[in-house]
Design a protein around this motif. Structure first.
Motif, short mmCIF file in Angstrom:
data_model
loop_
_atom_site.label_atom_id
_atom_site.label_comp_id
_atom_site.label_asym_id
_atom_site.label_seq_id
_atom_site.Cartn_x
_atom_site.Cartn_y
_atom_site.Cartn_z
N UNK A 80 84.90 19.33 -34.91
CA UNK A 80 86.15 20.06 -34.72
C UNK A 80 87.00 20.22 -36.04
N UNK A 81 86.72 21.41 -36.77
CA UNK A 81 87.33 21.31 -38.14
C UNK A 81 88.68 22.27 -38.02
N UNK A 82 88.95 22.84 -37.16
CA UNK A 82 90.29 23.59 -36.93
C UNK A 82 90.82 23.71 -35.56
N UNK A 83 90.34 22.72 -34.64
CA UNK A 83 91.01 22.57 -33.44
C UNK A 83 90.68 21.05 -33.08
N UNK A 84 91.26 21.03 -31.58
CA UNK A 84 91.20 19.82 -31.01
C UNK A 84 91.13 19.78 -29.62
N UNK A 85 90.76 18.73 -28.84
CA UNK A 85 91.11 18.62 -27.21
C UNK A 85 92.52 18.07 -26.97
N UNK A 86 93.24 18.91 -26.41
CA UNK A 86 94.66 18.76 -26.37
C UNK A 86 95.12 18.29 -24.83
N UNK A 87 94.51 18.64 -23.59
CA UNK A 87 94.97 18.15 -22.77
C UNK A 87 93.55 18.04 -21.68
N UNK A 88 93.66 17.40 -20.46
CA UNK A 88 92.59 17.20 -19.49
C UNK A 88 93.52 17.34 -18.16
N UNK A 89 92.90 18.01 -17.17
CA UNK A 89 93.72 18.37 -15.97
C UNK A 89 92.85 18.83 -14.90
#
Length: 466
Positions: A98-107
């Protein structure tokens, strides 16, 4: 079994459920979101926001979470840039992630599925290499259009959840610069890629491979049912890939960059770059200007996904035997054929009668469409509702053969939706995409985008009614 599109989303409360951290620290790297000079809300997807309990957030809170990336209650803090490798145009690259993003949340969503909120353009990470970690506003607008159109056409796709303009001026080599910047959030059932497994295999980490297979089976495929989880998961993934390829073809869609790091383990289409819809049934139509050999052209997309599955199988050999993986790979052409005829019949408003019975009809349609006397969208619009009347383009011998095949089929049901009363279908070719962007770039006029989203969603409802 007849194809059925995804049901209309329905409300659900917010239920954080962070599962990714159970895979350990080697699945991703903690990162800090970029700090942007501005936060201007340009798009929020309350239609899907309701499914994860976020549609009622006020604009200030929305910007706080999806512009500034303040953690959601009980969720990831900090976010994770996921690690993976991948074949890019069939060249193996171990230097990506992931070079310009990320995992932000899970639900959890309204169907109790584990869902991911992930970003694009949220800043640099350990995997950015020489990139700036940013997203152009145009890229975000294009992704909204792609995901909305594909969802309406029955493609299992990520949902563009939020788009926030960020006030920076970006330099790009492939479009006029400086250009406006944005950060985007997408909602998906998973962000685990084929390339995630490839990285683990390259590192020979059997424990993590077993853990990831269990994670995927548990959260995406209803849990393990056999004593061979790797091959069981692979069969699920292959079936999903066949459905994805089939839906691309009947939608007339060309993804453009079907690398193994861009393929989701759940078969959802995502990560849109140089996508296009081909107006005509043109096998060699390409979306990416740099795809000089046509590797990912319209007609080769099923082949591309089959090849990618072979790379996933190769990675899974770290923990299982080859023979059942090979058997699944050998069954992919049939699975794709079955999925393709199911999708094709759905767009024609017909119940699928099975691959062998449907195949003559679909072959006749492909031969007729290949004459390029009518666009793909117009064809499905006219025949899918049974109102060809005196339309031009259907006078060819090939369409006469198709008409004969259609005369032997019973229409399953006929929608009375207002969409079918128009003369022309909703479509999304490159000229209109550029026109929508030009209105934003030149006059900051967002109405053409808003109107197009409304038209696309109207079409989607009409197709669900079939």
């Amino acid at each position: 079994m007849p194809y059925k599109p995804q049901a209309e989303p329905s409300p659900s409360p917010y239920r954080a459920d962070v599962k990714i951290t159970g895979l350990g620290e080697k699945i991703g790297d903690p990162v800090k979101p970029a700090q942007f000079p501005k936060h201007i809300l340009r798009f929020r997807n309350d239609r899907w926001g309701q499914t994860i309990g976020l549609a009622d957030l006020g604009e200030e809170d929305w910007l706080d979470h999806f512009g500034g990336f303040a953690p959601l209650p009980g969720n990831l803090n900090p976010p994770l840039a996921l690690r993976y490798h991948g074949h890019q145009f069939r060249n193996y690259n171990p230097e990506i992630g992931d070079g310009r993003g990320f995992l932000f949340a899970q639900m959890r969503d309204h169907e109790n599925r584990l869902m991911d909120l992930a970003t694009k353009g949220s800043g640099t990470t350990p995997w950015s290499r020489s990139g700036d970690g940013r997203l152009t506003l145009k890229g975000g607008v294009r992704e909204i259009l792609a995901t909305e159109m594909l969802e309406a056409l029955g493609v299992d796709t990520s949902k563009t959840f939020a788009l926030v303009e960020t006030g920076e001026a970006l330099e790009r080599n492939d479009e006029p610069s400086p250009t406006r910047s944005a950060v985007m959030t997408r909602l998906s059932h998973s962000h685990i890629r084929f390339g995630t497994f490839q990285r683990i295999a390259a590192e020979q980490n059997e424990d993590l491979m077993h853990a990831l297979i269990d994670y995927c089976l548990t959260h995406f495929f209803g849990g393990a049912k056999t004593d061979n989880p790797a091959t069981e998961m692979f069969q699920h993934v292959a079936n999903k890939a066949a459905q994805l390829a089939a839906s691309y073809m009947t939608a007339g869609f060309v993804h453009g960059v079907l690398n193994t790091d861009n393929i989701n383990i759940t078969g959802e289409s995502f990560d849109y770059g140089p996508w296009r819809f081909t107006p005509y049934w043109e096998p060699g139509f390409t979306a990416a200007y740099f795809d000089h050999e046509g590797l990912y052209c319209f007609a080769r997309q099923p082949e591309a996904l089959h090849w990618n599955l072979a790379q996933l199988a190769s990675a899974l050999r770290l923990v299982c035997d080859s023979d059942p993986l090979v058997a699944t790979l050998e069954g992919f052409p049939r699975s794709y054929g079955e999925a393709f005829t199911e999708h094709f019949c759905w767009r024609l408003g017909l119940e699928s009668e099975g691959f062998d019975k449907d195949k003559p009809l679909v072959v006749a349609a492909e031969q007729a469409l290949s004459q390029k006397t009518v666009t793909i969208d117009q064809f499905f619009f006219d025949w899918g509702h049974g109102t060809i009347a005196d339309r031009k383009g259907y006078e060819t011998e090939e369409f006469k053969s198709f008409t004969m095949e259609m005369s032997q089929r019973k229409r399953a049901r006929k929608s009375k939706h207002v969409y079918w009363q128009a003369d022309t279908p909703c479509s999304l070719h490159i000229e209109e995409v550029e026109s929508i962007w030009d209105a934003i770039a030149q006059d900051d006029n967002w109405q053409p985008l808003t109107s197009k989203i409304e038209a696309i969603r109207t079409m989607g409802q009409a197709l669900r009614d079939l």
